[in-house]
Design a protein around this motif. Structure first.
Motif, PDB file in Angstrom:
ATOM      1  N   GLY A 111      13.998   0.247 -19.940  1.00 18.53           N
ATOM      2  CA  GLY A 111      12.712  -0.133 -19.390  1.00 18.53           C
ATOM      3  C   GLY A 111      12.588  -1.707 -19.446  1.00 18.53           C
ATOM      4  N   VAL A 112      11.518  -2.178 -18.860  1.00 16.62           N
ATOM      5  CA  VAL A 112      11.323  -3.453 -18.699  1.00 16.62           C
ATOM      6  C   VAL A 112      10.373  -4.076 -19.573  1.00 16.62           C
ATOM      7  CG1 VAL A 112      10.298  -5.195 -16.966  1.00 16.62           C
ATOM      8  CG2 VAL A 112      11.626  -3.232 -16.293  1.00 16.62           C
ATOM      9  N   ARG A 113      10.774  -5.129 -20.332  1.00 18.67           N
ATOM     10  CA  ARG A 113      10.043  -5.895 -21.451  1.00 18.67           C
ATOM     11  C   ARG A 113       9.977  -7.405 -21.027  1.00 18.67           C
ATOM     12  NH1 ARG A 113      13.273  -1.972 -23.018  1.00 18.67           N
ATOM     13  NH2 ARG A 113      12.608  -0.717 -24.582  1.00 18.67           N
ATOM     14  N   HIS A 114       8.634  -7.905 -21.333  1.00 16.54           N
ATOM     15  CA  HIS A 114       8.460  -9.446 -21.336  1.00 16.54           C
ATOM     16  C   HIS A 114       8.590  -9.857 -19.890  1.00 16.54           C
ATOM     17  CE1 HIS A 114       8.291  -9.131 -25.458  1.00 16.54           C
ATOM     18  NE2 HIS A 114       9.469  -8.829 -25.582  1.00 16.54           N
ATOM     19  N   SER A 115       8.297  -9.133 -18.954  1.00 12.92           N
ATOM     20  CA  SER A 115       8.578  -9.316 -17.456  1.00 12.92           C
ATOM     21  C   SER A 115       8.047 -10.786 -16.924  1.00 12.92           C
ATOM     22  CB  SER A 115       8.166  -8.298 -16.418  1.00 12.92           C
ATOM     23  OG  SER A 115       8.784  -8.584 -15.340  1.00 12.92           O
ATOM     24  N   PRO A 169       0.592   5.219 -17.416  1.00 16.27           N
ATOM     25  CA  PRO A 169       1.686   6.088 -16.673  1.00 16.27           C
ATOM     26  C   PRO A 169       2.854   5.121 -16.516  1.00 16.27           C
ATOM     27  CG  PRO A 169       0.102   5.346 -14.722  1.00 16.27           C
ATOM     28  CD  PRO A 169      -0.590   5.087 -16.075  1.00 16.27           C
ATOM     29  N   GLY A 170       4.051   5.715 -16.602  1.00 18.50           N
ATOM     30  CA  GLY A 170       5.235   4.889 -16.189  1.00 18.50           C
ATOM     31  C   GLY A 170       6.083   5.411 -15.127  1.00 18.50           C
ATOM     32  N   VAL A 171       6.953   4.309 -14.651  1.00 18.63           N
ATOM     33  CA  VAL A 171       8.110   4.650 -13.823  1.00 18.63           C
ATOM     34  C   VAL A 171       9.031   4.364 -14.330  1.00 18.63           C
ATOM     35  CG1 VAL A 171       6.147   4.279 -12.037  1.00 18.63           C
ATOM     36  CG2 VAL A 171       7.695   2.367 -12.702  1.00 18.63           C
ATOM     37  N   ALA A 224       3.640   3.960  -6.405  1.00 18.13           N
ATOM     38  CA  ALA A 224       2.208   4.459  -5.413  1.00 18.13           C
ATOM     39  C   ALA A 224       1.977   5.754  -5.949  1.00 18.13           C
ATOM     40  CB  ALA A 224       2.991   4.617  -4.178  1.00 18.13           C
ATOM     41  N   SER A 225       2.777   6.437  -6.528  1.00 15.32           N
ATOM     42  CA  SER A 225       2.270   7.933  -7.136  1.00 15.32           C
ATOM     43  C   SER A 225       1.284   7.649  -8.394  1.00 15.32           C
ATOM     44  CB  SER A 225       3.392   8.730  -7.496  1.00 15.32           C
ATOM     45  OG  SER A 225       4.287   8.422  -8.540  1.00 15.32           O
ATOM     46  N   VAL A 226       1.612   6.828  -9.170  1.00 17.43           N
ATOM     47  CA  VAL A 226       0.948   6.570 -10.144  1.00 17.43           C
ATOM     48  C   VAL A 226      -0.144   5.570 -10.108  1.00 17.43           C
ATOM     49  CG1 VAL A 226       2.881   6.822 -11.779  1.00 17.43           C
ATOM     50  CG2 VAL A 226       2.173   4.416 -11.436  1.00 17.43           C
ATOM     51  N   VAL A 263       7.334   0.095 -16.490  1.00 13.03           N
ATOM     52  CA  VAL A 263       8.717   0.650 -16.085  1.00 13.03           C
ATOM     53  C   VAL A 263       9.505   0.585 -17.494  1.00 13.03           C
ATOM     54  CG1 VAL A 263      10.729  -0.218 -14.947  1.00 13.03           C
ATOM     55  CG2 VAL A 263       8.660  -1.002 -14.151  1.00 13.03           C
ATOM     56  N   GLY A 264       9.572   2.237 -17.864  1.00  9.33           N
ATOM     57  CA  GLY A 264       9.961   2.767 -19.027  1.00  9.33           C
ATOM     58  C   GLY A 264      11.410   3.147 -19.088  1.00  9.33           C
TER      59      GLY A 264
END
Length: 414
Positions: free
Chosen positions: A361-365, A29-31, A410-412, A354-355
């Motif tokens: 979105g977030v990459r290579h965090s 899932p994504g946020v 929290a929801s995912v 985190v899309g």
């Protein structure tokens, strides 16, 4: 560290074909993020600024005036409000390179009680220590004040000459003193397996110094599948730790190409236990001097992990009404894994990305920080801040931090 890894398939002809490893994020899932900080450009025009690690300071009287502190490596420190707007910028000084940061509240040092931000300066192999103004965002450009002793000791290097090898202070995590005294700092050494424990103290001149208390060395090689395996790395480098978090009497430390270690922490560092492995664990690979990449030369190992794709990076613990959740950055596939800490290890809960949304979105965090305390109307249920190693759109090397409402995560996670 970010190192591209490819699968080497040896054909019957003896040729080698490079095939990209399938991403593990497809079914997660994504946020999306609500706010982000400004771009940091890792080039000469941008001052070689490269975002890496965030920490959250919670204002106990005005939660909406809480702040986020982030390291920018050669670019120093940034302090932002809850909408990602910069309040203060602090330069590293000559030779400095700020890598990681952590925050501790209520530190009792030298007859004063302070909230502190502690930073690893990997360029000079020192710790830098900053007092946090109790007004938080209300202090504007004066949130942080440097309270480091005038002549701070080296963290790991025996001499100044050793600093040139860059085997210096790297990852960092801070633990409040259980007895209400000076905090403890856990730091890792770059390109080495060493983790050290340090104690903050007053220097007698109204500023703060530190001393080494203990060290522990994690393994650099492992017994795997009837043989010995060591993670692939550039020649001369050993499997290092960067992401760390202290949870009570435990340090969780992410050894990037190995997995997550659980290290007991009392008045010293106890015996480490490897509680999660990366997917590449045990898989043979060699370093290609031309491409400066690791190339797999064999199949996956039965001993490999399931939930983290190297590098294992930023760690942070969320304290919820249903229990604790350890979040880990799975840098290699741009995801985050969530675990329930237990007395014996980590139980996987779920993962997420985190899309893209209104923001990219977030990459290579690398780094991450979380609080589940209400921070006012912007983040009523808490905040997750994560480093974005590929901020887009941009035609320059661009990084920043993304601010995510905790209830979305929290929801995912269920």
């Amino acid at each position: 560290m970010r190192l591209t890894k490819v699968l080497a398939v040896v054909l019957a002809t003896g040729a080698v074909l490079s095939v990209a490893v399938a991403p593990a994020s497809a079914d997660l899932p994504g946020v999306t993020a609500t706010y982000e900080t400004a771009s940091n450009y890792d080039d000469e025009a941008g001052g070689d600024a490269d975002a890496d690690d965030p920490a959250i300071w919670v204002n106990p009287t005005r939660p909406g005036a809480s702040v986020v502190v982030g390291t920018l490596k050669n670019g120093g420190l940034t302090v932002v409000d809850l909408r990602g707007r910069e309040l203060q910028h602090i330069a590293t000084g000559e030779g400095g390179r700020f890598n990681n940061v952590d925050i501790v509240a209520g530190a009792r040092i030298g007859g004063r009680t302070l909230d502190l931000a502690v930073v690893s300066d990997r360029g000079l192999d020192r710790l830098r220590i900053y007092a946090i103004d109790p007004r938080g965002a209300g202090a504007g450009a004066h949130v942080l004040t440097d309270v480091t002793t005038a002549t701070p000791p080296r963290v790991f290097s025996a001499t100044e000459a050793e600093i040139e090898e860059q085997r210096t202070a790297y990852g960092i995590a801070v633990r409040p003193d259980p007895a209400g005294g000076a905090p403890w700092v856990v730091a890792s050494r770059r390109h080495e397996t060493r983790v050290g424990l340090f104690r903050l103290a007053g220097d007698g001149a109204g500023r703060i110094t530190y001393r080494q208390v203990d060290t522990v060395d994690l393994p650099a090689a492992f017994a795997v599948d009837g043989g010995t395996w060591a993670p692939c790395a550039e020649p001369g480098e050993r499997p290092q730790v960067e992401g760390m978090v202290v949870d009570g009497d435990v340090v969780y430390a992410a050894q990037e190409d190995v997995g997550i270690w659980r290290i007991p922490l009392r008045w010293g560092l106890g015996r480490p236990e490897l509680v999660q492995r990366v997917r590449e664990f045990g898989r043979p690979a060699v370093f290609d001097e031309v491409t400066e990449e690791c190339v797999f030369t064999g199949p996956e190992s039965p001993s490999a992990g399931k939930y983290l794709t190297a590098d294992a990076e930023g760690l942070t613990v969320a304290h919820t009404r249903f229990g604790k959740v350890l979040l880990a950055s799975s840098q290699g596939d741009n995801t985050f894994a969530a675990f329930t800490p237990t007395r014996t290890g980590l139980v996987y809960r779920n993962g997420f990305t985190v899309g893209d949304g209104v923001l990219d979105g977030v990459r290579h965090s690398d780094g991450a920080a979380v609080t589940t305390k209400s921070l006012g109307p912007e983040f009523p249920h808490g905040l997750l801040v994560v480093h974005d190693g590929e901020n887009t759109p941009s035609d320059r090397p661009d990084t920043n931090f993304k601010l995510v409402r905790w209830e979305r995560v929290a929801s995912v996670l269920g």
